[in-house]
Design a protein around this motif. Structure first.
Motif, mmCIF file in Angstrom:
data_model
loop_
_atom_site.group_PDB
_atom_site.id
_atom_site.type_symbol
_atom_site.label_atom_id
_atom_site.label_comp_id
_atom_site.label_asym_id
_atom_site.label_seq_id
_atom_site.Cartn_x
_atom_site.Cartn_y
_atom_site.Cartn_z
ATOM 1 N N ASP A 12 0.832 -1.326 -0.245
ATOM 2 C CA ASP A 12 -0.146 0.371 0.011
ATOM 3 C C ASP A 12 0.991 1.564 -0.175
ATOM 4 O O ASP A 12 0.264 2.273 0.262
ATOM 5 N N SER A 13 2.459 1.089 0.124
ATOM 6 C CA SER A 13 3.181 2.266 -0.258
ATOM 7 C C SER A 13 4.444 1.647 -0.986
ATOM 8 O O SER A 13 4.515 0.693 -1.157
ATOM 9 N N LEU A 14 5.154 2.570 -1.084
ATOM 10 C CA LEU A 14 6.273 2.422 -1.470
ATOM 11 C C LEU A 14 7.128 1.731 -1.023
ATOM 12 O O LEU A 14 8.192 1.249 -0.763
ATOM 13 N N GLN A 15 7.188 2.421 0.614
ATOM 14 C CA GLN A 15 7.503 2.119 1.676
ATOM 15 C C GLN A 15 7.483 0.710 1.743
ATOM 16 O O GLN A 15 8.864 -0.189 1.579
ATOM 17 N N ALA A 16 6.021 0.733 1.622
ATOM 18 C CA ALA A 16 6.325 -1.026 2.207
ATOM 19 C C ALA A 16 6.083 -2.576 0.402
ATOM 20 O O ALA A 16 6.859 -3.064 0.692
ATOM 21 N N TYR A 17 6.356 -1.219 -0.437
ATOM 22 C CA TYR A 17 6.972 -2.730 -2.039
ATOM 23 C C TYR A 17 9.041 -2.536 -1.789
ATOM 24 O O TYR A 17 9.134 -3.337 -1.865
ATOM 25 N N ASN A 18 9.316 -1.352 -0.850
ATOM 26 C CA ASN A 18 10.571 -1.410 -1.076
ATOM 27 C C ASN A 18 11.051 -2.684 -0.271
ATOM 28 O O ASN A 18 12.576 -3.472 -0.289
ATOM 29 N N ARG A 19 10.350 -2.656 0.989
ATOM 30 C CA ARG A 19 10.850 -4.100 1.634
ATOM 31 C C ARG A 19 10.215 -5.093 1.308
ATOM 32 O O ARG A 19 10.885 -6.221 1.339
ATOM 33 N N ALA A 20 9.120 -5.639 0.926
ATOM 34 C CA ALA A 20 9.014 -6.503 0.605
ATOM 35 C C ALA A 20 9.431 -6.946 -0.564
ATOM 36 O O ALA A 20 9.498 -8.344 -0.978
ATOM 37 N N ILE A 21 9.809 -6.255 -2.128
ATOM 38 C CA ILE A 21 11.031 -7.026 -2.881
ATOM 39 C C ILE A 21 12.441 -6.842 -2.601
ATOM 40 O O ILE A 21 12.720 -8.466 -2.979
ATOM 41 N N LYS A 22 12.776 -7.123 -1.154
ATOM 42 C CA LYS A 22 13.834 -7.337 -0.862
ATOM 43 C C LYS A 22 13.554 -9.028 0.163
ATOM 44 O O LYS A 22 14.345 -10.280 -0.242
ATOM 45 N N GLU A 23 12.327 -9.376 0.536
ATOM 46 C CA GLU A 23 12.461 -10.311 1.283
ATOM 47 C C GLU A 23 11.262 -11.228 0.543
ATOM 48 O O GLU A 23 11.127 -12.566 1.031
ATOM 49 N N SER A 24 10.590 -10.893 -0.807
ATOM 50 C CA SER A 24 9.707 -11.691 -1.509
ATOM 51 C C SER A 24 9.541 -11.386 -3.392
ATOM 52 O O SER A 24 9.041 -10.797 -3.350
ATOM 53 N N ASN A 25 11.514 -10.989 -3.525
ATOM 54 C CA ASN A 25 11.007 -10.717 -5.064
ATOM 55 C C ASN A 25 11.198 -11.824 -6.303
ATOM 56 O O ASN A 25 10.930 -11.511 -6.749
ATOM 57 N N ASN A 26 10.214 -13.008 -5.440
ATOM 58 C CA ASN A 26 9.604 -14.196 -6.607
ATOM 59 C C ASN A 26 8.805 -13.859 -6.867
ATOM 60 O O ASN A 26 8.251 -15.144 -7.219
ATOM 61 N N SER A 27 7.622 -12.929 -5.858
ATOM 62 C CA SER A 27 6.360 -13.234 -5.935
ATOM 63 C C SER A 27 5.508 -12.088 -6.843
ATOM 64 O O SER A 27 6.921 -11.214 -7.498
ATOM 65 N N SER A 28 4.937 -12.398 -6.981
ATOM 66 C CA SER A 28 3.522 -11.319 -7.857
ATOM 67 C C SER A 28 3.388 -10.209 -6.474
ATOM 68 O O SER A 28 2.523 -10.890 -5.510
ATOM 69 N N PHE A 29 3.078 -9.021 -7.359
ATOM 70 C CA PHE A 29 3.296 -7.884 -6.612
ATOM 71 C C PHE A 29 1.822 -6.753 -7.092
ATOM 72 O O PHE A 29 1.898 -6.994 -7.807
ATOM 73 N N PHE A 30 0.290 -7.113 -5.921
ATOM 74 C CA PHE A 30 -0.786 -6.075 -6.545
ATOM 75 C C PHE A 30 -0.643 -5.557 -5.630
ATOM 76 O O PHE A 30 -0.002 -5.079 -4.228
ATOM 77 N N THR A 31 -1.622 -3.539 -5.458
ATOM 78 C CA THR A 31 -1.928 -2.939 -4.970
ATOM 79 C C THR A 31 -3.834 -1.653 -5.274
ATOM 80 O O THR A 31 -3.772 -2.500 -7.017
ATOM 81 N N ASP A 32 -3.976 -1.548 -4.706
ATOM 82 C CA ASP A 32 -5.093 -0.918 -5.200
ATOM 83 C C ASP A 32 -5.244 0.232 -5.293
ATOM 84 O O ASP A 32 -6.235 1.297 -5.025
ATOM 85 N N ASP A 33 -3.746 0.965 -4.974
ATOM 86 C CA ASP A 33 -3.797 2.394 -5.238
ATOM 87 C C ASP A 33 -3.384 3.118 -6.802
ATOM 88 O O ASP A 33 -1.747 2.258 -7.168
ATOM 89 N N PRO A 34 -3.929 3.193 -6.921
ATOM 90 C CA PRO A 34 -3.396 3.446 -8.891
ATOM 91 C C PRO A 34 -2.199 4.486 -8.659
ATOM 92 O O PRO A 34 -1.914 4.429 -10.369
ATOM 93 N N VAL A 35 -2.310 5.696 -9.007
ATOM 94 C CA VAL A 35 -0.767 6.278 -8.378
ATOM 95 C C VAL A 35 0.168 5.147 -8.027
ATOM 96 O O VAL A 35 1.448 5.354 -8.745
ATOM 97 N N LEU A 36 -0.265 4.390 -7.148
ATOM 98 C CA LEU A 36 1.490 3.382 -6.676
ATOM 99 C C LEU A 36 1.931 2.704 -8.160
ATOM 100 O O LEU A 36 2.679 2.403 -8.258
ATOM 101 N N ALA A 37 0.232 2.044 -8.521
ATOM 102 C CA ALA A 37 1.138 0.654 -9.299
ATOM 103 C C ALA A 37 1.411 1.842 -10.987
ATOM 104 O O ALA A 37 1.844 1.340 -11.223
#
Length: 392
Positions: free
Chosen positions: A20-45
């Motif tokens: 739900d935020s760029l901050q959340a993405y930066n952490r998630a990509i480090k911990e789950s870089n082989n998974s698929s990401f999604f969001t409901d925030d059009p600006v972030l997407a």
């Protein structure tokens, strides 16, 4: 960077990562870089489109969104009527004309929208497991009257109450936002920008205020202002100063009343259990609207949503007398410091606490001059449907 093929692989995967935020993405990509990401925030997407982040906001059409919003207002009206049928609540002072339909409408539209978009996504892609990287968990039990946490993510609550079933696997990872004020404070503080957009008299007044001259001028009259002057109030200040008025700034109603509320929290004579849990049950209201909602939700899903609403309402309404007392203390403090001019300037008095404060001021023969922030909000389509719940 993810390829198009990798982006589409979400359709065949049983696990996904929500951010739900760029901050959340930066952490998630480090911990789950082989998974698929999604969001409901059009600006972030949009900003992370090249990284393969999928926007699920498009799963709800404009027409569906309008229908949900319209139904939310109707249910809010029903719940408001139901709440004030309670004799205990009606016995409280200073609440004449009060309605909770407006904040309830905001809460309900968010709950219904988030519930629908998330369930549609999971069902469409047959997701059985999810990791939620979010700013903070959703919490309806806050020290802000009939409000949930501002940055709380409702998806976490849906998972916690087993909205998606007992077999659904989830993990919640909180990624607290840094500098939250930057996400909510839209005030202009840059002196050069101010000089470009503000009228000449405002810039002169700002300069005199900054160098301290206004503080030494012996103004004979004061005028109370609720909240830091903005919009039209800011433009009126130079004229008021020239007419001999010095503004006396008080906190905006929500903030000022909350401060008084926090002072009351630890007092022994305060009743924290004004209502019993059994006295609030909105499930029948949701079910009675099932005919309009059945295209979106099952009966069982509406029960889950109503239970979430009930928990929040019981919490806030049990403390309602304390909120009214806090509003009285807030208004009394302003009245005590006034020099009997009986005039108050204010903006954005658009919540239940403001109505209570307004009632207290009016009972003391005060006139409140209310300034509209902008004409577009006042004439919007949804506002026209809320005229009967306009607090002031």
């Amino acid at each position: 960077m993810k390829s198009i093929k990798n982006k589409l692989s979400l359709l065949y995967s049983d696990k996904a990562i929500y951010i739900d935020s760029l901050q959340a993405y930066n952490r998630a990509i480090k911990e789950s870089n082989n998974s698929s990401f999604f969001t409901d925030d059009p600006v972030l997407a949009y900003s992370l489109n090249k990284q393969g982040v999928i926007n699920i906001d498009s799963l709800i059409s404009k027409n569906d969104n309008f229908i949900l919003g319209d139904i939310s207002l109707k249910i809010a009206d029903n719940i408001d009527e139901y709440i004030f049928s309670n004799k205990k609540l009606n016995s409280i002072n200073h609440i004449n004309g009060l309605t909770l339909a407006r904040p309830l409408g905001v809460l309900l539209s968010s709950l219904l929208y988030k519930s629908l978009i998330f369930s549609r996504f999971l069902k469409k892609n047959k997701i059985k497991e999810i990791d939620l990287y979010i700013s903070e968990k959703w919490n309806g039990k806050t020290n802000s009257f009939i409000e949930a946490t501002r940055f709380g993510n409702f998806f976490s609550k849906l998972c916690e109450v087993r909205f998606f079933g007992d077999n659904f696997i989830y993990k919640i990872i909180e990624c607290p936002l840094i500098n939250k004020e930057e996400h909510v404070d839209s005030s202009i503080n840059n002196i050069f920008v101010k000089a470009l957009i503000f009228p000449f008299l405002i810039n002169i007044r700002e300069f005199l205020y900054k160098i301290g001259i206004l503080n030494v001028i012996p103004f004979r009259k004061t005028i109370p202002i609720l909240g830091q002057p903005d919009g039209i109030i800011r433009e009126a200040l130079p004229r008021l100063n020239l007419k001999g008025y010095k503004e006396k700034i008080f906190p905006k109603v929500p903030k000022g009343v909350s401060l008084e509320y926090n002072k009351l929290l630890n007092k022994k004579d305060i009743n924290h259990s004004f209502l019993d849990k059994k006295e609030i049950n909105t499930s029948s209201i949701f079910i009675s609207n099932f005919k309009n909602l059945k295209q979106f939700f099952t009966n069982k899903e509406l029960i889950y949503i109503s239970n979430i609403v009930d928990d929040s309402l019981v919490y806030h309404l049990s403390r309602f007398p304390m909120w009214v007392r806090a509003a009285y203390n807030y208004a009394s403090n302003i009245i005590a410091k006034d020099n009997n001019k009986k005039i108050i300037l204010a903006s954005a008095l658009s919540n239940p606490l403001s109505k209570i404060v307004h009632n207290i001021f009016r009972s003391n023969d005060y006139n409140i001059i209310l300034f509209e922030h902008g004409v577009t909000k006042g004439i919007s389509a949804l506002s026209s449907k809320r005229l009967h719940t306009s607090e002031i």
